[in-house]
Design a protein around this motif. Structure first.
Motif, PDB file in Angstrom:
ATOM      1  N   GLU A 357      -4.514   9.523  -4.743  1.00 38.27           N
ATOM      2  CA  GLU A 357      -5.380   9.202  -5.880  1.00 38.27           C
ATOM      3  C   GLU A 357      -6.833   9.603  -5.695  1.00 38.27           C
ATOM      4  N   SER A 383       0.772   8.248  -5.753  1.00 39.58           N
ATOM      5  CA  SER A 383      -0.614   8.162  -6.220  1.00 39.58           C
ATOM      6  C   SER A 383      -0.743   7.042  -7.228  1.00 39.58           C
ATOM      7  N   ARG A 385      -2.951   7.554  -9.526  1.00 41.41           N
ATOM      8  CA  ARG A 385      -3.396   8.334 -10.667  1.00 41.41           C
ATOM      9  C   ARG A 385      -2.494   9.542 -10.831  1.00 41.41           C
ATOM     10  N   SER A 509      -8.712   0.951  -6.050  1.00 44.86           N
ATOM     11  CA  SER A 509      -8.629   1.607  -7.359  1.00 44.86           C
ATOM     12  C   SER A 509      -9.898   1.384  -8.182  1.00 44.86           C
ATOM     13  N   HIS A 557      -4.530   5.551 -13.822  1.00 51.77           N
ATOM     14  CA  HIS A 557      -4.955   4.960 -12.550  1.00 51.77           C
ATOM     15  C   HIS A 557      -3.993   3.865 -12.082  1.00 51.77           C
TER      16      HIS A 557
END
Length: 1016
Positions: A357, A383, A385, A509, A557
């Motif tokens: 990510e 990931s 994202r 995140s 995300h």
């Protein structure tokens, strides 16, 4: 759908008898896939199938008869790219059609397929297949026998991607038989080969976008690129190892493995702690095992696989260096891209890029270039994202499946979420085991944690200090408890700090978001439940397009819980969870936060800004409710119920908003009711509203007396909002009675009448409610009394007032109560039916279909007593079906009760009991207390007639006690029912036993009575 063609024939035409093993000759159906698509059971032969999907499903099952096939995998195979919920529906239909072909009715022992909610299996020995037998013979070195089975290409005329590749693979295998083919066709015999092996195919389900990256089919790899099996182990770098078991991921591993073989770029998406890395490792391990199906070994798809940890990488050079290390490439100078391209060129290789990510913004171009330069490179990326590259296939790491709140011990233990908790709990407390005492608490805990594997593991690590029930109480009671509880120390925390607590998982995140995205997260945290894009746009003061774009970015995300439109299925939870289960049922995509994320975001945002956002959310909820029409579907209202309940609970901060919101949704409360705790909150809000109004009047009076007389004349006098108070009291009178609090309901009804004053509409509604409370509480009145005359006077006055001011809703309600008196007290069924017809017409004019159907149902009850039984039954069935389709639970309950009563009169005891069980289950699920009082009243009579005296008398004892304790005395007809049931029970078990059973039932609690009614 075209019908299948069945031809009476012998099975010899399907497969050469010489080519069949003894076991295969004993299978019920022989499936031919080479040269034709046919199936034969020795008597009938299917030569044409109802649809392509039916034939493809049969072929897939016949190729792997010993394997359990996940439904998701079959959906992806038959309809690539279709929405999963749509695919599941299609698969159900196709599976039903296939079963009807292979399992003719009336034939004993004809089972061929077994299916449950998750898997589809072939009954052992039920299917034989020429293509499977061909592969087995070829690999066993029996080339001549294999060649005899190959009578044409695989599934001619079918052009699915997986069919095409299977066709190529089998054709290549046939070509490798070499001279054996000629021998089978009349040439010279040849010695058996030691082993005939062909490269395993890619199971592509549509990879056109990746072709732009230079993808080449794997079958085109040069022969020398395929290394002998023993050499593969030496090329495989070690994978991360785990000391714990993996739960609930079998189907996910199978699905992702299939996609990785078929697609060149698969991104495994999910929030931190969802188990992405573990799942990716299991996928690679499954690929290294070298099996496509358990019963049919094939060479591995990839000659090299490697796991590349990227958590410490933030730039492209770091990523490329990590890939080179994972592949164990010799160290040396030069460009890492060139080193990777030179080492991997021409070889099918799979790389797992873990924790990508933080590289999405910087490494996209480098990754696309690498894929273009290496046409046989496949990537599995974990990931938070999405990468956003052409050809990327996204797979979401789903939370663990959760048990229902009231799941029994066996069902709960079989749940992956509960099994994970129990396994990790035993690591800190060896004596822990799941049992009857802690089952409910453990189920509630894993549900509160949304099935997130890391959150469950962190909670289990706290078992040294807290019991599961204590953890559930903490999460329910204390703000911020999720983040405080879901943390651990010890070696695991030091090894990977990102997974030491849910706060650190979320923070990883959070730091990747820009300021607008963080502000949207803050707004979303102020919604108690999920929210739509238009709702968030209104709260933030933005356009819906802006909010939608930001939500899409946040979803990429993996920070949001997204429920797509038209995908939610009605749940079985009671209370607040029901709204979430139906949150997308009316066609709006909704976005939400799991509780740990909500707590984290609130902790990051300034308190003053959060207060402003909460106030904006409350304002939006009220505006939304005021804009609803009477015809709004219950599911649409249920979607916002958590947000509504949160506003109603704010009696101490926004009493007027809470009261106006409750009144705006009064039509919904007629259908669903309101939890008792929120009724209490509304009572507090009403008391606070009146108190504030009186205080304002007092202050105004003091100021007024100090001013000159001329100014006093010009200044309007402030008064409490009496209309709001009267309407709120009237609503609370209804809610309190329906919840089983008749005395409180009477108090509110009188207060509504007192606050109405001279307002015609308010007084009309209050008079109707006052009469309704007395009528509903006085079911024991079976003939006219002075109370009846008073009630009729109230209703006639209410009707006149409502007509004078044009309040059609009050008119409809007054006519309904007048009809109740006419039918239940005066036995004037024809007169009652006429009044109900007028009420129905008024509700239709108001656009309220649910109320109109309710009055139609009441009319049918009159028809029943007038002897029009057929008309009544048809009407009850229509009303029940309509209510079920529209999500009107009260309409369903009333219709089921009416149908059951009619069937009892017709002496259809078993059918009536089945309807009663459905009604009891629905009332319990929706916690409709008034309906439950009725629903538990009917089963005893049917049970007694069906010679089940024990449950009949126990339920009768409970139902009579429950009704009298909550809703008032029994009517004469009720007492007659009691005498009948007791007489039937005494005749079967004796008077003493009947009295003992009555006492046992009277001592039951509601849950015990419901369980007895559903099981009896």
């Amino acid at each position: 759908m075209r019908p299948a063609v069945l031809v009476s024939t012998h099975s010899a035409a399907s497969l050469p008898a010489a080519a069949l093993s003894a076991a295969e000759r004993e299978t019920r159906w022989d499936v031919r896939l080479l040269g034709a698509v046919e199936a034969s059971d020795g008597v009938h032969q299917v030569v044409r199938f109802p649809s392509r999907a039916v034939a493809a499903l049969l072929a897939r099952l016949a190729l792997a008869p010993d394997r359990a096939h996940a439904r998701e995998e079959l959906v992806d195979l038959l309809w690539p790219g279709v929405d999963l919920s749509v695919g599941r529906n299609r698969l159900r239909q196709v599976l039903s059609t296939l079963k009807s072909l292979l399992e003719p009715p009336g034939v004993p022992g004809a089972a061929v397929l077994q299916a449950d909610r998750m898997l589809v299996r072939v009954v052992p020995g039920a299917l034989g297949c020429d293509a499977l037998r061909f592969q087995q013979l070829a690999r066993a070195g029996q080339a001549q026998a294999a060649a005899a089975l190959y009578r044409g290409e695989f599934m001619p005329g079918y052009f699915d991607e997986w069919v095409h590749e299977e066709r190529q693979r089998l054709a290549a295998l046939h070509e490798r038989l070499g001279p054996a083919v000629l021998a089978a066709e009349g040439g010279a015999a040849v010695a058996p080969a030691q082993e005939i092996v062909a490269p395993a195919p890619l199971e592509r389900s549509g990879s056109a976008p990746l072709e732009r990256m230079g993808s080449a089919p794997l079958d085109a790899a040069p022969a020398q690129a395929w290394l002998p099996l023993p050499a593969l182990a030496a090329l495989a770098p070690p994978l991360p190892s785990y000391l714990t078991r993996l739960f609930g991921a079998d189907m996910a591993v199978a699905r992702v493995r299939s996609m990785v073989r078929a697609q060149r770029l698969v991104t495994l998406l999910g929030p931190g702690g969802s188990g992405k890395t573990r799942l990716a490792v299991e996928v690679v391990q499954a690929l290294r095992d070298g099996t496509l199906w358990p019963a049919a070994p094939v060479p591995p798809v990839f000659v090299r696989t490697a796991f590349v940890p990227l958590v410490a990488c933030e730039q492209v050079p770091q990523m490329l260096a990590a890939m080179a290390r994972a592949l164990q490439l010799p160290s040396g100078g030069g460009d890492d891209t060139a080193r990777l391209t030179g080492a991997l060129g021409g070889q099918p290789v799979l790389l797992v890029l873990d924790n990508f990510e933080q590289l999405v913004a910087t490494a996209q171009t480098a990754l696309a270039a690498l894929l273009s330069a290496l046409p046989q490179l496949h990537l599995l990326v974990t990931s938070r994202r999405a990468l956003g590259l052409d050809g990327e296939v996204l797979v979401t790491a789903e939370p663990l499946p959760l048990p229902l709140p009231d799941a029994d011990l066996a069902t709960a233990a079989a749940s992956a979420a509960v099994a994970l908790f129990a396994d990790r709990a035993r690591a800190v407390r060896a004596d822990f085991h799941l049992g009857p005492r802690n089952r409910a608490a453990v189920v509630a805990l894993v549900r509160a944690l949304h099935g997130m594997p890391l959150a469950i593991e962190l909670a289990a690590s706290r078992l040294r200090s807290f019991a599961p029930a204590e953890m559930v109480a903490l999460l329910d009671r204390e703000s911020g408890a999720h983040l405080a509880l879901l943390a651990r120390g010890g070696p695991r925390a030091g090894h990977d700090a990102r997974h030491a607590s849910m706060a650190q998982v979320i923070d990883w995140s959070w730091r990747l978001l820009d300021a607008p995205a963080q502000r949207l997260m803050a707004a979303l945290s102020c919604f108690a439940g999920d929210a739509t894009a238009p709702a968030l746009a209104a709260v933030l003061g933005e356009s819906t397009a802006q909010a939608a774009a930001q939500l899409d970015d946040l979803a990429s995300h993996s920070l949001l819980r997204v429920v797509a439109a038209e995908t939610a299925e009605p749940g079985l939870d009671r209370g607040l969870d029901r709204g979430l289960d139906q949150r997308a049922a009316h066609g709006e995509t909704r976005f939400g936060l799991v509780e740990p994320v909500r707590e984290f975001v609130r902790a990051q945002w300034p308190a003053g800004d959060l207060a402003a956002l909460r106030q904006a959310v409350q304002g939006w909820v009220l505006d939304w409710a005021l804009a609803l029409t009477p015809a709004a579907a219950p599911a649409r209202v249920a979607a916002e119920m958590r947000n509504v309940h949160a506003v109603l609970a704010t009696a101490d901060t926004a009493p007027e908003t809470a009261l106006r919101l409750a009144l705006a949704l009064r039509g919904y409360w007629d259908t669903e009711g309101l939890p008792a705790a929120l009724q209490t909150a509304l009572e507090k809000a009403l008391a606070l509203h009146v108190e504030q109004g009186l205080a304002a009047v007092g202050q105004q009076t003091k100021k007024h007396t100090r001013k000159p007389a001329r100014e006093q004349e010009r200044e309007p006098e402030r008064q409490p909002d009496r209309p709001l108070a009267s309407a709120a009291h009237e609503l609370l009178a209804y809610l309190r009675f329906e919840a089983g609090f008749a005395p409180q309901a009477l108090v509110h009804a009188n207060a509504a009448l007192a606050a109405a004053g001279s307002d015609a509409s308010l007084r009309a509604r209050a008079l109707v409610r006052r009469a309704w409370v007395e009528i509903a509480a006085g079911r024991a009145v079976d003939s006219p009394t002075p109370q009846t005359a008073r009630q009729q006077a109230w209703l006639h006055e209410a009707l006149a007032l409502a007509q004078s001011c044009g309040d059609r809703e009050a008119q409809a309600r007054a006519l309904h109560q007048m009809a109740v008196i006419a039918s239940h007290v005066q036995a004037d069924w024809a007169g009652s039916e006429a009044l109900l017809a007028q009420s129905q017409a008024l509700w239709l004019a108001l656009g309220d279909r649910r109320k109109a159907f309710a009055r139609l149902r009441n009319r049918a009850q009159c028809w029943f007593w007038m002897g029009r039984h057929e008309d009544a039954q048809q009407c009850f069935e229509l009303c029940e079906r309509t209510a079920r389709e529209e999500g009107d639970a009260v309409g369903q309950i009333d219709s089921l009760l009416s149908l059951s009563s009619l069937l009892l009169v017709r002496r259809q005891w078993a059918a009536a009991l089945e309807l009663d069980r459905r009604c009891v289950a629905l009332c319990w699920q929706r916690w409709h207390r008034h309906g439950l009082g009725y629903a538990l009243w009917n089963p005893p009579r049917a049970l007694a007639r069906l010679r089940r005296p024990e449950p009949a008398m126990q339920l009768m004892g409970f139902a009579a006690t429950f009704w009298q304790a909550n809703f008032g005395p029994l009517a004469r007809s009720d007492r007659q029912t009691l005498r009948r049931v007791r007489g039937l029970v005494v005749a079967q078990v004796g008077a003493a036993r009947a009295d003992a059973l009555w006492a046992e039932g009277a001592a039951m609690d509601v849950s015990q009575a419901v369980a007895l009614a559903l099981q009896a």
